[in-house]
Scaffold this motif. Structure first.
Motif, mmCIF file in Angstrom:
data_model
loop_
_atom_site.group_PDB
_atom_site.id
_atom_site.type_symbol
_atom_site.label_atom_id
_atom_site.label_comp_id
_atom_site.label_asym_id
_atom_site.label_seq_id
_atom_site.Cartn_x
_atom_site.Cartn_y
_atom_site.Cartn_z
ATOM 1 N N LEU A 95 31.345 70.797 5.309
ATOM 2 C CA LEU A 95 31.824 71.776 6.282
ATOM 3 C C LEU A 95 31.775 71.234 7.715
ATOM 4 N N GLN A 96 30.766 70.431 8.034
ATOM 5 C CA GLN A 96 30.581 69.910 9.383
ATOM 6 C C GLN A 96 31.744 69.028 9.833
ATOM 7 N N THR A 97 32.397 68.360 8.881
ATOM 8 C CA THR A 97 33.499 67.461 9.238
ATOM 9 C C THR A 97 34.849 67.976 8.729
ATOM 10 N N LEU A 98 34.876 69.201 8.278
ATOM 11 C CA LEU A 98 36.099 69.787 7.738
ATOM 12 C C LEU A 98 37.135 69.962 8.844
ATOM 13 N N SER A 99 38.341 69.521 8.578
ATOM 14 C CA SER A 99 39.427 69.673 9.549
ATOM 15 C C SER A 99 40.485 70.624 8.994
#
Length: 197
Positions: free
Chosen positions: A64-68
């Motif tokens: 989720l932290q790097t989800l684009s």
């Protein structure tokens, strides 16, 4: 063995609470069955062809932290809400059991709540669910069962003719799986033709 134990338990509860109409500890029995349904599906090991495919592909899911935006809407394999479920699970752990557990909670709570609110013979309905749909919904058609869960959660609004709230759940279902477009098209046709009055 655990599957047969739950089957026996559901038959016993059907006899006690649906046939004999006993009320003592009925709610506890329901919650215990719901808990078992969640745990059995949530902690299964490589059961279901679709589940195994999802597990293999899970290593490519971004947390989720790097989800684009691109990951969410253009990943090619998953509808956005299902990918969001995978991404959220990946944020917690790289272990696919987390996905299975969240999925199992969503599907089993939705189905069991729907049955609890819409049948007089709850445990017989749960028995039928376990025998005919449980393994397919929790181990095979994971995306589709999420969409079905949204429709079941929104069904109370359909019955009360609260169309906006119902369509909100239809939209969630569609964003889990494209096949939910059926509800968006079919339900208004029933309303327009006065078959739903």
């Amino acid at each position: 063995m655990i599957y047969f134990s739950l089957l026996f338990l559901l038959i016993l509860f059907t006899y006690l609470y649906d046939y004999k109409k006993k009320t003592r500890h009925r709610k506890v029995a329901y919650l215990f069955v719901l808990f078992l349904l969640i745990i059995i599906a949530g902690f299964r090991y490589r059961l279901g062809v679709d589940s195994i495919r999802y597990e293999s592909a899970f290593k490519y899911v971004v947390p989720l932290q790097t989800l684009s935006f691109h990951d969410l809407f253009y990943n090619g394999s998953y509808n956005p809400l299902f990918y969001l479920l995978l991404s959220f699970s990946k944020s917690i752990s790289d272990n696919f059991f987390v996905v299975q557990l969240f999925h199992s909670i969503l599907v089993n709570v939705a189905v069991c709540s729907f049955l609890k609110n819409n049948t007089h013979n709850l445990f017989f309905a749960l028995l039928c669910y376990f025998v005919f749909l449980y393994f397919n919904f929790t181990c095979e058609v994971m995306k589709e069962s999420c969409a079905v869960s949204m429709i079941l959660l929104g069904s109370k609004y359909l019955l009360d003719k609260k169309w906006i709230k119902f369509y909100f759940y239809c939209l969630l279902a569609f964003v889990f799986h494209n096949s939910a477009i059926f509800f968006v098209i079919f339900i208004p046709l029933l309303k327009i033709s006065h078959l739903w009055d």
